[in-house]
Design an enzyme around this catalytic site. Sequence first.
Site, short mmCIF file in Angstrom:
data_model
loop_
_atom_site.label_atom_id
_atom_site.label_comp_id
_atom_site.label_asym_id
_atom_site.label_seq_id
_atom_site.Cartn_x
_atom_site.Cartn_y
_atom_site.Cartn_z
N HIS A 1 119.04 58.55 -17.32
CA HIS A 1 120.34 57.91 -17.48
C HIS A 1 120.31 56.57 -18.25
O HIS A 1 120.93 56.44 -19.30
CB HIS A 1 120.98 57.64 -16.12
CG HIS A 1 121.10 58.85 -15.25
ND1 HIS A 1 122.02 59.86 -15.45
CD2 HIS A 1 120.38 59.21 -14.16
CE1 HIS A 1 121.88 60.78 -14.52
NE2 HIS A 1 120.90 60.41 -13.73
O1 RIB Z 1 123.69 57.48 -11.59
C1 RIB Z 1 122.55 57.04 -12.29
C2 RIB Z 1 122.38 55.58 -12.16
O2 RIB Z 1 122.18 55.22 -10.79
C3 RIB Z 1 121.14 55.04 -12.92
O3 RIB Z 1 121.40 53.74 -13.36
C4 RIB Z 1 120.09 55.03 -11.86
O4 RIB Z 1 119.09 54.04 -12.11
C5 RIB Z 1 120.89 54.65 -10.64
O5 RIB Z 1 121.00 53.23 -10.65
#
Ligand code: RIB
Length: 332
Positions: free
Chosen positions: A261
């Site tokens: 992500h």
């Molecule tokens: O949903 C994904 C996010 O939530 C990313 O930033 C991961 O590191 C968690 O913080």
Amino acid sequence: MPAVLQHRAGCRGNVLIGPEQIDLIIDTDPGADDVVALLFALASPDEFNVRALTTVAGNVRLDKTSRNARLAREWAGREDVPVYAGAPKPMMRTPIYAEDIHGKEGLSGVAVYEPKAGLAEANAIDYLIDTLMAATPRSITLAILGPQTNLALALIQQPGIVQGIKEVVIMGGAHFNGGNITPVAEFNVFADPHAAEVVLKSGLKLIYLSLDATHKILTSDERLKQIAALNNRASKLVVDILNDYIKADMEHYDIPGGPVHDAAVIAWLLRPQLFSGREVNVVIDSREGPTFGQTIVDWHDRLKAPRNAFWVNDGDAQGFFDLLTERLGRLK
Ligand code: RIB
Ligand code: CA
């Protein structure tokens, strides 16, 4: 034609920060994918003048996210970049963490230890206020990889900081994809929806890298082998971190690879043409109940409401991994 944002030269005081350099502050809750994003960014000094890392509680408690940010900095050989610790808890809601995904230490698959270089003295919120109030107008880009608590608290304390901000690129939210912490909510927004609402209402230029995009940019055996073939310390760390981190998503969604992500935020800043999306109206639901933390995206402009964010919903997966691999190859 995907939106391609031209990066302009800028000045900090009387110092030209580089013809294409982005003056960048990264707000983060490391976190496995945060660490990959930090290595990615810190390996790209031609494009980024990384002013600081600011940490927030999110995936794990603040002491651990701050230690992990210092670890990423050390692994990137960039102890010139200060790390400021910020908010230890969300603005209003009961704190939640994601140890089930990122491990008790917030970083599984590799050995974690106390890094050599320490934290900067000031609190991250004070650092943000002082830096953004003194900055050349619209000169600093913020990348937010965790809950938006630090920026929200800084905005509440000193609304004038908007003057120094060029744009805010956020990993967060979900619309077409559905949520990853509830059926409708993405973790970063769910972990502090009130903060996300404050940022959304600030009038700042916001770009959301949502699950709609990050779930289309998945690891594969070949892509991880491509990184491993670099055969340097950074690539080994990233492969070991990702091999552990992607298991939960692969199992939960029954998919052949996992998303990285937060690294998508860095890829957007480096190569926005790898992505596509559109200006939309986004509303965040902070009411208790099944839609708590949901980002409601008016993708077809049904309500004719003001478009308050650029919502990225697609990305070129191979292009992303080629770029990430090339940058990791620059590290030791
Ligand atoms: O949903 C994904 C996010 O939530 C990313 O930033 C991961 O590191 C968690 O913080
Ligand atoms: Ca994160």
